[in-house]
Structures are given as structure tokens and as C-alpha cells.
Design a protein around this motif. Structure first.
Motif, PDB file in Angstrom:
ATOM      1  N   MET A  21       0.840  -1.187   0.000  1.00  0.00           N
ATOM      2  CA  MET A  21       0.000   0.000   0.000  1.00  0.00           C
ATOM      3  C   MET A  21       0.884   1.250   0.000  1.00  0.00           C
ATOM      4  O   MET A  21       1.901   1.297   0.686  1.00  0.00           O
ATOM      5  N   ASP A  22       0.504   2.241  -0.750  1.00  0.00           N
ATOM      6  CA  ASP A  22       1.217   3.516  -0.794  1.00  0.00           C
ATOM      7  C   ASP A  22       0.461   4.548   0.031  1.00  0.00           C
ATOM      8  O   ASP A  22      -0.752   4.737  -0.134  1.00  0.00           O
ATOM      9  N   ILE A  23       1.183   5.198   0.937  1.00  0.00           N
ATOM     10  CA  ILE A  23       0.619   6.235   1.802  1.00  0.00           C
ATOM     11  C   ILE A  23       1.390   7.525   1.529  1.00  0.00           C
ATOM     12  O   ILE A  23       2.617   7.515   1.451  1.00  0.00           O
ATOM     13  N   TYR A  24       0.680   8.629   1.404  1.00  0.00           N
ATOM     14  CA  TYR A  24       1.314   9.904   1.085  1.00  0.00           C
ATOM     15  C   TYR A  24       1.080  10.887   2.227  1.00  0.00           C
ATOM     16  O   TYR A  24      -0.046  11.049   2.707  1.00  0.00           O
ATOM     17  N   THR A  25       2.151  11.525   2.674  1.00  0.00           N
ATOM     18  CA  THR A  25       2.053  12.475   3.779  1.00  0.00           C
ATOM     19  C   THR A  25       3.129  13.544   3.604  1.00  0.00           C
ATOM     20  O   THR A  25       4.097  13.345   2.862  1.00  0.00           O
ATOM     21  N   ASP A  26       2.957  14.645   4.273  1.00  0.00           N
ATOM     22  CA  ASP A  26       3.984  15.690   4.201  1.00  0.00           C
ATOM     23  C   ASP A  26       5.196  15.328   5.049  1.00  0.00           C
ATOM     24  O   ASP A  26       6.333  15.498   4.629  1.00  0.00           O
ATOM     25  N   VAL A  27       4.930  14.828   6.268  1.00  0.00           N
ATOM     26  CA  VAL A  27       6.017  14.499   7.188  1.00  0.00           C
ATOM     27  C   VAL A  27       5.783  13.114   7.773  1.00  0.00           C
ATOM     28  O   VAL A  27       4.688  12.805   8.254  1.00  0.00           O
ATOM     29  N   LEU A  28       6.818  12.286   7.724  1.00  0.00           N
ATOM     30  CA  LEU A  28       6.805  10.972   8.361  1.00  0.00           C
ATOM     31  C   LEU A  28       7.687  11.038   9.595  1.00  0.00           C
ATOM     32  O   LEU A  28       8.843  11.453   9.509  1.00  0.00           O
ATOM     33  N   ILE A  29       7.129  10.646  10.752  1.00  0.00           N
ATOM     34  CA  ILE A  29       7.881  10.648  12.010  1.00  0.00           C
ATOM     35  C   ILE A  29       7.928   9.222  12.543  1.00  0.00           C
ATOM     36  O   ILE A  29       6.887   8.591  12.747  1.00  0.00           O
ATOM     37  N   VAL A  30       9.121   8.718  12.765  1.00  0.00           N
ATOM     38  CA  VAL A  30       9.308   7.346  13.239  1.00  0.00           C
ATOM     39  C   VAL A  30       9.593   7.388  14.731  1.00  0.00           C
ATOM     40  O   VAL A  30      10.704   7.696  15.154  1.00  0.00           O
ATOM     41  N   GLY A  31       8.576   7.116  15.537  1.00  0.00           N
ATOM     42  CA  GLY A  31       8.735   7.141  16.984  1.00  0.00           C
ATOM     43  C   GLY A  31       7.643   7.954  17.640  1.00  0.00           C
ATOM     44  O   GLY A  31       7.278   9.038  17.171  1.00  0.00           O
ATOM     45  N   CYS A  32       7.133   7.428  18.768  1.00  0.00           N
ATOM     46  CA  CYS A  32       5.980   8.053  19.423  1.00  0.00           C
ATOM     47  C   CYS A  32       6.311   8.527  20.835  1.00  0.00           C
ATOM     48  O   CYS A  32       5.431   8.640  21.680  1.00  0.00           O
ATOM     49  N   GLY A  33       7.593   8.807  21.098  1.00  0.00           N
ATOM     50  CA  GLY A  33       7.986   9.364  22.384  1.00  0.00           C
ATOM     51  C   GLY A  33       7.904  10.874  22.367  1.00  0.00           C
ATOM     52  O   GLY A  33       7.271  11.481  21.492  1.00  0.00           O
ATOM     53  N   VAL A  34       8.571  11.503  23.329  1.00  0.00           N
ATOM     54  CA  VAL A  34       8.504  12.955  23.452  1.00  0.00           C
ATOM     55  C   VAL A  34       8.983  13.646  22.182  1.00  0.00           C
ATOM     56  O   VAL A  34       8.349  14.612  21.722  1.00  0.00           O
ATOM     57  N   SER A  35      10.067  13.168  21.582  1.00  0.00           N
ATOM     58  CA  SER A  35      10.613  13.835  20.393  1.00  0.00           C
ATOM     59  C   SER A  35       9.669  13.731  19.201  1.00  0.00           C
ATOM     60  O   SER A  35       9.432  14.715  18.497  1.00  0.00           O
ATOM     61  N   GLY A  36       9.135  12.534  18.976  1.00  0.00           N
ATOM     62  CA  GLY A  36       8.252  12.329  17.843  1.00  0.00           C
ATOM     63  C   GLY A  36       6.965  13.121  17.947  1.00  0.00           C
ATOM     64  O   GLY A  36       6.552  13.804  16.996  1.00  0.00           O
ATOM     65  N   MET A  37       6.326  13.057  19.113  1.00  0.00           N
ATOM     66  CA  MET A  37       5.030  13.736  19.250  1.00  0.00           C
ATOM     67  C   MET A  37       5.182  15.249  19.329  1.00  0.00           C
ATOM     68  O   MET A  37       4.367  15.990  18.765  1.00  0.00           O
ATOM     69  N   TYR A  38       6.224  15.727  20.019  1.00  0.00           N
ATOM     70  CA  TYR A  38       6.412  17.183  20.117  1.00  0.00           C
ATOM     71  C   TYR A  38       6.771  17.764  18.757  1.00  0.00           C
ATOM     72  O   TYR A  38       6.314  18.863  18.406  1.00  0.00           O
ATOM     73  N   ALA A  39       7.554  17.030  17.971  1.00  0.00           N
ATOM     74  CA  ALA A  39       7.841  17.472  16.608  1.00  0.00           C
ATOM     75  C   ALA A  39       6.545  17.586  15.815  1.00  0.00           C
ATOM     76  O   ALA A  39       6.305  18.584  15.122  1.00  0.00           O
ATOM     77  N   ALA A  40       5.691  16.570  15.911  1.00  0.00           N
ATOM     78  CA  ALA A  40       4.426  16.570  15.172  1.00  0.00           C
ATOM     79  C   ALA A  40       3.558  17.764  15.546  1.00  0.00           C
ATOM     80  O   ALA A  40       2.920  18.385  14.682  1.00  0.00           O
ATOM     81  N   LEU A  41       3.556  18.105  16.833  1.00  0.00           N
ATOM     82  CA  LEU A  41       2.715  19.206  17.305  1.00  0.00           C
ATOM     83  C   LEU A  41       3.260  20.568  16.885  1.00  0.00           C
ATOM     84  O   LEU A  41       2.537  21.566  16.923  1.00  0.00           O
ATOM     85  N   ASN A  42       4.524  20.610  16.477  1.00  0.00           N
ATOM     86  CA  ASN A  42       5.123  21.865  16.032  1.00  0.00           C
ATOM     87  C   ASN A  42       5.182  22.000  14.514  1.00  0.00           C
ATOM     88  O   ASN A  42       5.597  23.042  14.000  1.00  0.00           O
ATOM     89  N   ILE A  43       4.783  20.949  13.794  1.00  0.00           N
ATOM     90  CA  ILE A  43       4.646  21.041  12.331  1.00  0.00           C
ATOM     91  C   ILE A  43       3.399  21.863  12.010  1.00  0.00           C
ATOM     92  O   ILE A  43       2.390  21.792  12.711  1.00  0.00           O
ATOM     93  N   ASN A  44       3.442  22.637  10.950  1.00  0.00           N
ATOM     94  CA  ASN A  44       2.290  23.448  10.547  1.00  0.00           C
ATOM     95  C   ASN A  44       1.014  22.606  10.497  1.00  0.00           C
ATOM     96  O   ASN A  44       1.023  21.489   9.969  1.00  0.00           O
ATOM     97  N   ASN A  45      -0.061  23.161  11.009  1.00  0.00           N
ATOM     98  CA  ASN A  45      -1.326  22.417  11.091  1.00  0.00           C
ATOM     99  C   ASN A  45      -1.907  22.042   9.732  1.00  0.00           C
ATOM    100  O   ASN A  45      -2.735  21.135   9.638  1.00  0.00           O
ATOM    101  N   ASN A  46      -1.501  22.740   8.691  1.00  0.00           N
ATOM    102  CA  ASN A  46      -2.038  22.429   7.361  1.00  0.00           C
ATOM    103  C   ASN A  46      -1.238  21.330   6.663  1.00  0.00           C
ATOM    104  O   ASN A  46      -1.502  20.999   5.507  1.00  0.00           O
ATOM    105  N   CYS A  47      -0.285  20.739   7.361  1.00  0.00           N
ATOM    106  CA  CYS A  47       0.526  19.659   6.796  1.00  0.00           C
ATOM    107  C   CYS A  47       0.091  18.315   7.374  1.00  0.00           C
ATOM    108  O   CYS A  47      -0.202  18.210   8.572  1.00  0.00           O
ATOM    109  N   LYS A  48       0.073  17.299   6.523  1.00  0.00           N
ATOM    110  CA  LYS A  48      -0.253  15.956   6.998  1.00  0.00           C
ATOM    111  C   LYS A  48       0.981  15.321   7.645  1.00  0.00           C
ATOM    112  O   LYS A  48       2.083  15.405   7.105  1.00  0.00           O
ATOM    113  N   VAL A  49       0.759  14.691   8.803  1.00  0.00           N
ATOM    114  CA  VAL A  49       1.841  14.049   9.538  1.00  0.00           C
ATOM    115  C   VAL A  49       1.451  12.613   9.858  1.00  0.00           C
ATOM    116  O   VAL A  49       0.331  12.357  10.319  1.00  0.00           O
TER     117      VAL A  49
END
Length: 433
Positions: free
Chosen positions: A1-29
Motif C-alpha cells: 500500500m502507498d501512503i502519502y504524507t507531508d512528514v513521516l515521524i518514526v517514533g511516538c515518544g517525546v521527540s516524535g510527538m512534540y515534533a508533530a505538534l510543532n509542524i504546521n497544522n495544514n501539513c499531513k503528519v
């Protein structure tokens, strides 16, 4: 399956989630978790998060970090950490983080090698509360999707630049195409027989970096925490007895009930002193004693430690805790700049998988969650500058499940081999075979 996103984050700890929350809201993560979302090392962190108490404390904070790190630190990165610590703790509070307060002010505690009390905390479950705070925010963001039980197999690449990742998920192989990728996959504790880390933390990000000729550095910088609960029969991860217990006054004794070290020296010195004492006394552990402290204070300030020890038949308010050093943290990793950018275009690395140079050869207590906050936000802000001008490159691949599983096994074998080479005979613990 092909999945398309603006930003791919590998990891769900503090670094991964805080990075996601600081990416522009109009971008898919898209965030990947190798197991369940809460099975990350962030969730286990007990002591707290370092923070400069005010601007006047910044230089002293830098000095403490450098001294603990044997002056092997990258001073420019340490200054960024200290100068941006107040802002990021305030942002975390703004997201809903509930720290402990005293008389209306943040209640600061102290840990080894800190000159003053500058660690904010939430009882002895700070990491759990940080995870819950960030996870609640992530779930409320329509632009963020989390995939659990998903393992990164390899990176997608085009003309030497990263354009996403190949993952094993739902007994199949997916191709996640992204403008930018952030590796926040954690440490290496699962490679060791005795570690405080989740057993799933097997250096996946390091293996993939080695495979793709991405710059890594200081792979021999591995920290052993002085005080993990000694359990001779357990093959599971070891239960950490937070350094903050020593910061509040608990004392170390050998099996003959003799003190042998200043409990608030840097971690590597205390760990080495414990190993020396164990050898001298022909013992497998020493004692950490808090029984002379007020029992109500211990139960309220360290509920996690109290409950976990009680489960194992130890009442910390009445008797000492048997402890010994075990592998705890990795200071080396994927080499990054001050914005967490790696040597591969469009690829960032944050948290324990990265090496910002902040920790030097020995991490100062409670600087790990802070590093995750400061440098993952920097990565996100750097990504935000250019993301609207980037295109997703839809590469075509045809990797089957069996081949993906073989690559995962190969990754594990390569990283085990690499750490066996850098460790040699100098470490006190056995690496998994």
C-alpha cells in the motif's frame, strides 16, 4: 500500500510527538510506533526535566552539563539546550502538562551533578505525564495519524535524498512517501541483557543510518544508570530507581552498611563506584536507603517507586532497596546539526537516536526529555520553512513481506555487530547475542 504524507515521524515518544505538534497544522503528519504508543522510553522517565531557573542560571546550567559530559559536549548545542529550556517547558505547560508546584511556584528538585535545584517534575512519573499530555494533543489534531505496531524497514530514497520509508504493518509492507522524515526511534537498551529500556528499543534508527551511509558518531558513549532495582531472576527490563530519590536525600551503602560515595556525583562516577564496591564485597548489589526519611513524603513524592517496590516485597519507608547499575541511555547516535538535520537531505533525527552533542560522554540527569523537546521543535520549525515548496516523490517499490522481514533481521544483526565492535571488553554488562 502507498501512503502519502507531508512528514513521516518514526517514533511516538517525546521527540516524535512534540515534533508533530510543532509542524504546521495544514501539513499531513504520520507517526509510527513500533509497538503500542505508550511503550516508549518517554513513558518510563521518572525524575523530571531540567530547566534553567532563570536567565541568570543559564551559564551555570551549561557548566554543569559540560562537566558531567567530560567536556566532550558540543558547547554550541549545550547553549541552545539551556537557553531554550524555559520556553519549551512553558510550551509544555501550555499544552496541559501538570508539574508539581510549591507555594504557587514550580517545585524544583536536584539530581546528580546539578549545582542547584533546577529539575521540574510530576511526582516520580514525569515521563508518563509528558507522554499523556502530548498524546492527548496529538489525538486532537486532524492532520496527525498514528500507526501502531509498525516497524521501519528502510528509507525511501531518490537521488541520495530521503523521501519516506518502507514499513512492515498488518502483516504486509507499506510505502510511506513524505517530503520530510524524522527519525525519533529511541535508543539501544533492548540490545543489552540488563537495561531500564523497553525491550523493543533495539537501535533500529542506528541500523538504518549505517545501512544508508548516514553519518553517525560516538557510538561508544553508553550510559549506565547507577541505581536500578536488583532482581536476579528477572529477564525483563529493569525497574529504575530515580536519581531524584538521591536528590531528595537517599543514601548509598554497601552490603556491610558502609557509605562509599557521594550520591550526587555524575552518573558514570557513581556507577563505577558501585561496581567497585560490589567487587570488593563479592556482592551483586548495594543498598539505596530512604527509610530514614519521612514516610508520608516518600509515598507522596515517589508513588511509582513505592508501589513498584512494594509489589516486590520491599517497603522503601522501612528498609533499603537493593540496586545495581544497568544500561540506561545512549549519548551517541545519528550525527545532526543544531536543527536536527542529518547528513542525508530531507532526513532529521531527534531524541536518543540522534547525537546533538549535548550530552558529551555522560548525560547530565534529566537532560534527556529536555533535549527531546528543544531539538524536535527545532526540527519542526526548520521543516516548516520549506515544506510548502517541496513535492512528494512517489517512488515505486515491490518489496514483499518475507523480504522485509529479512531486512529487519539484517538490521538487528548489523547494529548488534557494530556495538560489539565499539564496546569491546570495557563494559560491565553483556550485550544480547
Amino acid at each position: 500500500m502507498d501512503i502519502y504524507t507531508d512528514v513521516l515521524i518514526v517514533g511516538c515518544g517525546v521527540s516524535g510527538m512534540y515534533a508533530a505538534l510543532n509542524i504546521n497544522n495544514n501539513c499531513k503528519v504520520v507517526i509510527l510506533s513500533k509497538s503500542k504508543t505508550d511503550e516508549c522510553n518517554t513513558y518510563l522517565a521518572q525524575g523530571g526535566i531540567s530547566r534553567a531557573k532563570d536567565k541568570d542560571d543559564i551559564d551555570l546550567f551549561i557548566q554543569d552539563t559540560m562537566k558531567a559530559g567530560k567536556d566532550k559536549n558540543k558547547e554550541e548545542a549545550v547553549r541552545v539546550l539551556a537557553e531554550e529550556s524555559i520556553e519549551n517547558i512553558n510550551r509544555l505547560i501550555g499544552l496541559g502538562m501538570d508539574f508539581d508546584y510549591k507555594d504557587g511556584e514550580l517545585d524544583y528538585t536536584r539530581e546528580g551533578a546539578h549545582s542547584i535545584n533546577r529539575i521540574v517534575h510530576s511526582t516520580d512519573e514525569t515521563g508518563k505525564r509528558v507522554f499523556e499530555t502530548l498524546f492527548k494533543q496529538v489525538k486532537n489534531r486532524d492532520n496527525i495519524t498514528i500507526y501502531e505496531d509498525t516497524t521501519l524497514v528502510d528509507l525511501l530514497k531518490f537521488k541520495g535524498a530521503c523521501c519516506g520509508g518502507i514499513v512492515k504493518r498488518n502483516n504486509g509492507v507499506d510505502f510511506i512517501h513524505a517530503k520530510y522524515t524524522i527519525l525519533a526511534s529511541g535508543g539501544i537498551g533492548g540490545l543489552f541483557l540488563n537495561s531500564t529500556n523497553r525491550r523493543t528499543m533495539t537501535g533500529d534508527g542506528i541500523a538504518i543510518a549505517l545501512k544508508n551511509n548516514i553519518d553517525v558518531t560516538n557510538l561508544g558513549y553508553i550510559q549506565f544508570h547507577p541505581t536500578a532495582l536488583y532482581e536476579n531472576s528477572s529477564e525483563e527490563r529493569k525497574f529504575l530507581i530515580s536519581e531524584s530519590l538521591r536528590g531528595e536525600g537517599a543514601k548509598l551503602f554497601n552490603i556491610n552498611k558502609q557509605r562509599f560515595v557521594n550520591e550526587l556525583l555524575p552518573r558514570d562516577i557513581v556507577a563505577e563506584s558501585i561496581w567497585d564496591e560490589e567487587r570488593k564485597t563479592d556482592s551483586s548489589f548495594v543498598y539505596l536507603d530512604a527509610s530514614f526519611m519521612d514516610s508520608e513524603f516518600i509515598i507522596n513524592r515517589f508513588p511509582g517507586i513505592y508501589k513498584e517496590c512494594k509489589k516486590r516485597g520491599i517497603d522503601v519507608t522501612n528498609e533499603p532497596i537493593p540496586v545495581t547499575p544497568v544500561q540506561h541511555y545512549f549519548m551517541g547516535g545519528i550525527k545532526v546539526d543544531l536543527n536536527s538535520s542529518t547528513s542525508m537531505d530531507n532526513l532529521y533525527a531527534c531524541g536518543e537516536v540522534s547525537c546533538t552533542g549535548v550530552h558529551g560522554a555522560n548525560r547530565l540527569a534529566s537532560n534527556s526529555l529536555l533535549e527531546g523537546l528543544v531539538f524536535s521543535r527545532r526540527a519542526a520549525l526548520d521543516i516548516n520553512k520549506n515544506i510548502n515548496s517541496k513535492d512528494i516523490i512517489p517512488l515505486k517499490h515491490n518489496i514483499k513481506l518475507k523480504e522485509a522481514e529479512e531486512i529487519i533481521d539484517s538490521n538487528l544483526n548489523s547494529v548488534l555487530s557494530e556495538f560489539k565492535k565499539v564496546l569491546g571488553e570495557k563494559e560491565h554488562e553483556l550485550i544480547n547475542n
